[in-house]
Design a protein around this motif. Sequence first.
Motif, PDB file in Angstrom:
ATOM      1  N   GLU A 116      34.535  46.058  46.986  1.00  0.00           N
ATOM      2  CA  GLU A 116      34.484  47.285  47.787  1.00  0.00           C
ATOM      3  C   GLU A 116      35.577  48.287  47.440  1.00  0.00           C
ATOM      4  OE1 GLU A 116      34.071  46.550  51.979  1.00  0.00           O
ATOM      5  OE2 GLU A 116      32.773  44.811  51.662  1.00  0.00           O
ATOM      6  N   LEU A 117      36.719  47.800  46.962  1.00  0.00           N
ATOM      7  CA  LEU A 117      37.824  48.698  46.632  1.00  0.00           C
ATOM      8  C   LEU A 117      37.998  48.892  45.130  1.00  0.00           C
ATOM      9  CD1 LEU A 117      40.498  47.390  49.185  1.00  0.00           C
ATOM     10  CD2 LEU A 117      38.774  49.196  49.492  1.00  0.00           C
ATOM     11  N   GLY A 118      37.312  48.079  44.327  1.00  0.00           N
ATOM     12  CA  GLY A 118      37.412  48.209  42.878  1.00  0.00           C
ATOM     13  C   GLY A 118      38.701  47.669  42.289  1.00  0.00           C
ATOM     14  N   ALA A 119      39.428  46.857  43.049  1.00  0.00           N
ATOM     15  CA  ALA A 119      40.704  46.334  42.555  1.00  0.00           C
ATOM     16  C   ALA A 119      40.483  45.238  41.524  1.00  0.00           C
ATOM     17  CB  ALA A 119      41.534  45.793  43.720  1.00  0.00           C
ATOM     18  N   THR A 120      41.411  45.147  40.593  1.00  0.00           N
ATOM     19  CA  THR A 120      41.488  44.004  39.695  1.00  0.00           C
ATOM     20  C   THR A 120      42.358  42.958  40.386  1.00  0.00           C
ATOM     21  OG1 THR A 120      41.353  45.459  37.767  1.00  0.00           O
ATOM     22  CG2 THR A 120      42.187  43.224  37.396  1.00  0.00           C
ATOM     23  N   VAL A 121      41.858  41.730  40.504  1.00  0.00           N
ATOM     24  CA  VAL A 121      42.538  40.698  41.290  1.00  0.00           C
ATOM     25  C   VAL A 121      42.948  39.546  40.382  1.00  0.00           C
ATOM     26  CG1 VAL A 121      42.353  39.103  43.236  1.00  0.00           C
ATOM     27  CG2 VAL A 121      41.180  41.326  43.325  1.00  0.00           C
ATOM     28  N   LEU A 122      44.220  39.164  40.440  1.00  0.00           N
ATOM     29  CA  LEU A 122      44.711  37.976  39.746  1.00  0.00           C
ATOM     30  C   LEU A 122      45.182  36.971  40.784  1.00  0.00           C
ATOM     31  CD1 LEU A 122      45.193  40.308  37.495  1.00  0.00           C
ATOM     32  CD2 LEU A 122      46.629  38.564  36.426  1.00  0.00           C
ATOM     33  N   VAL A 123      44.661  35.761  40.700  1.00  0.00           N
ATOM     34  CA  VAL A 123      44.996  34.705  41.642  1.00  0.00           C
ATOM     35  C   VAL A 123      45.656  33.560  40.868  1.00  0.00           C
ATOM     36  CG1 VAL A 123      44.122  33.084  43.359  1.00  0.00           C
ATOM     37  CG2 VAL A 123      43.035  35.318  43.092  1.00  0.00           C
ATOM     38  N   ALA A 124      46.913  33.279  41.190  1.00  0.00           N
ATOM     39  CA  ALA A 124      47.600  32.126  40.603  1.00  0.00           C
ATOM     40  C   ALA A 124      47.426  30.942  41.545  1.00  0.00           C
ATOM     41  CB  ALA A 124      49.089  32.436  40.415  1.00  0.00           C
ATOM     42  N   THR A 125      46.991  29.801  41.013  1.00  0.00           N
ATOM     43  CA  THR A 125      46.681  28.680  41.891  1.00  0.00           C
ATOM     44  C   THR A 125      46.749  27.357  41.143  1.00  0.00           C
ATOM     45  OG1 THR A 125      44.982  27.748  43.362  1.00  0.00           O
ATOM     46  CG2 THR A 125      44.205  28.927  41.428  1.00  0.00           C
ATOM     47  N   GLN A 126      47.034  26.284  41.892  1.00  0.00           N
ATOM     48  CA  GLN A 126      46.924  24.930  41.356  1.00  0.00           C
ATOM     49  C   GLN A 126      45.526  24.369  41.568  1.00  0.00           C
ATOM     50  OE1 GLN A 126      50.165  22.108  42.184  1.00  0.00           O
ATOM     51  NE2 GLN A 126      51.275  23.769  43.201  1.00  0.00           N
ATOM     52  N   ASP A 127      44.738  25.018  42.393  1.00  0.00           N
ATOM     53  CA  ASP A 127      43.451  24.498  42.848  1.00  0.00           C
ATOM     54  C   ASP A 127      42.316  25.061  42.000  1.00  0.00           C
ATOM     55  OD1 ASP A 127      41.243  23.612  44.207  1.00  0.00           O
ATOM     56  OD2 ASP A 127      41.867  24.369  46.172  1.00  0.00           O
ATOM     57  N   ALA A 128      41.741  24.224  41.147  1.00  0.00           N
ATOM     58  CA  ALA A 128      40.660  24.690  40.276  1.00  0.00           C
ATOM     59  C   ALA A 128      39.439  25.137  41.063  1.00  0.00           C
ATOM     60  CB  ALA A 128      40.262  23.585  39.297  1.00  0.00           C
ATOM     61  N   SER A 129      39.248  24.640  42.298  1.00  0.00           N
ATOM     62  CA  SER A 129      38.089  25.062  43.086  1.00  0.00           C
ATOM     63  C   SER A 129      38.185  26.526  43.481  1.00  0.00           C
ATOM     64  CB  SER A 129      37.929  24.183  44.331  1.00  0.00           C
ATOM     65  OG  SER A 129      38.933  24.454  45.289  1.00  0.00           O
ATOM     66  N   VAL A 130      39.402  27.053  43.600  1.00  0.00           N
ATOM     67  CA  VAL A 130      39.583  28.489  43.877  1.00  0.00           C
ATOM     68  C   VAL A 130      38.997  29.302  42.735  1.00  0.00           C
ATOM     69  CG1 VAL A 130      41.300  30.325  44.107  1.00  0.00           C
ATOM     70  CG2 VAL A 130      41.575  28.188  45.372  1.00  0.00           C
TER      71      VAL A 130
END
Length: 333
Positions: free
Chosen positions: A189-203
């Motif tokens: 909806e906002l057109g943002a580029t999102v980077l998610v750092a995580t240990q959880d591969a399901s994310v």
Amino acid sequence: MITLENLSKTFRSTSGSVVALDDVTFDVQAGVIAGVVGPAGAGKSTLARVLSLRERPDSGVFRLDGRNTSALDERSLRVARSRIGVVPSGDSLLGQRTAAGNIALPLEQAGMDGPQRRERVGKVLDLIGMTDKAATYPAELSPGQRQRVAVARALIGDPAVVLADDPTASLDADGAAGVLAVLDRARAELGATVLVATQDASVVRRIADDVAVLENGRLLEAGRLLDLVRDQESTVAKAVLPAIDGPVPDGYAGVADVVLVGFAAVGSLLPEAASRFGTDISVTGGGVTKIGETPVARFRLALLGAGAEAALGWLAERGGAVHRHPVPRPRAA
């Protein structure tokens, strides 16, 4: 667009040097959700600090929309930082402020007047599905709701890039799902580029378009998630696809592990292959999952009949990733 070129970062400690990032190179296209996944100590949080322009690399280049961020003067650096929203790891809300007050804080610091602030905060509260919690204090919110408010605070300045450092850590399934839904909405909806750092591969499996895998500061693999899962030996495939347990069955004309991507492939290719080549195809292991909204299957297939090899070749021609297992030869009498 985000471009990392040979990025390295080392920290000094009492026991010597710690290499947090070691020659990391990959791209993130504008408007996607990218997951940076790896175990504790992989370098994910350091990478997030570099990308938020709070930490400078020792060497290498971080380009934001083609501009080398290391070459920016102080004024240009402040402008670049304003285009990046950061969701810190852990509980980051101010306890003495309501949900709306926490979200409004960056706008207050920027000097925006009250009516404009209230309008912007109202829109973001609607985006995260918490309009009815505007006047609620953090202590009265669930952990998942508090993290959604933290995401809203990162979104309030209408950033081009959102960095979320382990945003679902310590959340239950419902809380994690709510946070991931908000991040997905920020992209859609906002057109943002999102980077998610995580240990959880399901994310990564649930919301990412692209993925980069870090281990001990080094990049193991990076690319489109649906491309990487086709390689059954990839780190990503092993982490997100259904496991196949047990030994390879014998007594069959052909045995193979097959990855099928998409509704049509998962739903119809196996019956069609069996019918077309007069082959009995049994699924002896694996299962079906979803990557985003796309169904992806990894099956172990056991085939009987003279057309077994032709059936496997036909599956490969239609986009299936086929890994054949040796079939034991009958012993001579």
